[in-house]
Design an enzyme around this catalytic site. Structure first.
Site, PDB file in Angstrom:
ATOM      1  N   LYS A 163       0.257  12.746  19.406  1.00 33.02           N
ATOM      2  CA  LYS A 163      -1.134  12.434  19.099  1.00 33.02           C
ATOM      3  C   LYS A 163      -1.230  12.053  17.625  1.00 33.02           C
ATOM      4  O   LYS A 163      -0.746  12.768  16.752  1.00 33.02           O
ATOM      5  CB  LYS A 163      -1.996  13.665  19.392  1.00 33.02           C
ATOM      6  CG  LYS A 163      -3.483  13.449  19.282  1.00 33.02           C
ATOM      7  CD  LYS A 163      -4.217  14.727  19.678  1.00 33.02           C
ATOM      8  CE  LYS A 163      -5.720  14.563  19.564  1.00 33.02           C
ATOM      9  NZ  LYS A 163      -6.443  15.817  19.914  1.00 33.02           N
ATOM     10  N   HIS A 165      -4.121  11.533  15.926  1.00 30.18           N
ATOM     11  CA  HIS A 165      -5.390  11.915  15.316  1.00 30.18           C
ATOM     12  C   HIS A 165      -5.635  13.395  15.590  1.00 30.18           C
ATOM     13  O   HIS A 165      -4.889  14.035  16.329  1.00 30.18           O
ATOM     14  CB  HIS A 165      -6.538  11.068  15.878  1.00 30.18           C
ATOM     15  CG  HIS A 165      -6.714  11.213  17.364  1.00 30.18           C
ATOM     16  ND1 HIS A 165      -5.897  10.557  18.264  1.00 30.18           N
ATOM     17  CD2 HIS A 165      -7.581  11.961  18.099  1.00 30.18           C
ATOM     18  CE1 HIS A 165      -6.264  10.869  19.501  1.00 30.18           C
ATOM     19  NE2 HIS A 165      -7.273  11.719  19.432  1.00 30.18           N
TER      20      HIS A 165
END
Length: 275
Positions: A163, A165
């Site tokens: 991921k 963010h």
């Protein structure tokens, strides 16, 4: 003054008049420690209640294999007949770990995981569940360890894709640290387990071991099973709730079940590992 477990307190019909509650890390089940005044109506000597409690816990611990098989059969996750596996072998039984798909069965399964882990005596600091099946297994086992054995341990799991963010990265949950116990359903080719161990090492932690539901005790292309290959490669123990030998013994104890036990034994002899 008598040390009484809450289970014994309930048997004695005692009210909630504890004067001190604390955790006892030396107790084999790491349960809360409850000190109460001995009520006059309890006529049995202290060792009677202690023995009753310990025997009850021992029975529950040793019974996790039978409870696991009963659960798997009840849910239809353990079936018998003729099943062609990915390897091309024709197996007389089939286990589907993905079928524990409701709260009650997942809770029962997690209890079996927790009991097997504690009974094994393996030392660990936290749990790790490989994506995807290992995620609910690790979370549920963490709950069961706390509820049944007073072991409140953190857990984490991984994402398939990193991921970029928010918190970022591929690991979700508690930071991987100390001795990490991997929780998964089965070990087939061992790919997922190797990926998990690599993630643990990359985060500076150590792999305490591996815990799975059912060990098929079956050779791969060589003389070892996938579980044994991972153990040999990384030097970590593998704990299973139950193995194929346990299943055979369980079925032999259940008369009139119309299951071809001989076919399972022949399969074990033909493809099984030498323990």
């Amino acid at each position: 003054i008598l040390f009484v477990h809450p289970f014994v307190e309930a048997l004695a019909g005692r009210g909630a008049d504890a004067v001190d509650v604390q955790r006892d890390d030396s107790h084999p089940c790491n349960a809360p420690r409850v000190w109460i005044g001995m009520p006059a109506r309890i006529t049995k000597p202290p060792y009677f209640w202690h023995t009753l409690f310990v025997r009850g816990m021992d029975s529950a611990m040793q019974d996790h294999k039978s409870r696991f098989f009963e659960l798997a059969l009840r849910k239809g996750n353990l079936r018998f007949g003729s099943f062609t596996l990915k390897s091309g072998r024709v197996s007389p039984y089939f286990f589907n770990a993905g079928g524990f798909d409701d709260g009650a069965s997942l809770s029962e399964l997690a209890d079996c995981y927790a009991d097997a882990i504690v009974e094994s005596g393996i030392s660990f600091d936290m749990l790790f569940g490989p994506a995807y099946k290992g995620i609910p297994l690790a979370a549920a086992t963490a709950i069961a360890l706390n509820a049944r054995h007073g072991r409140n341990v953190p857990y984490a799991f991984n994402r398939k894709e990193a991921k970029d963010h928010g918190e970022g990265g591929t690991v979700v949950g508690a930071p991987l640290a100390g001795k990490v116990l991997v929780i998964d359903d089965v070990i087939s080719a061992g790919t997922s387990m190797r990926e998990s161990i690599d993630i643990i090492i990359a985060n500076g932690a150590d792999t305490a071991g591996i815990t799975i539901a059912l060990d098929r005790q079956e050779r791969g292309t060589g003389r070892l099973s996938a579980a044994q290959e991972v153990q040999s490669e990384y030097g970590v123990p593998c704990v299973a709730i139950a193995g194929l030998d346990d299943l055979i013994h369980y079925l032999e104890s259940k008369k009139g079940n119309n299951i071809d036990i001989n076919a399972i034994q022949e399969y074990r002899e033909r493809y099984g590992t030498q323990e």
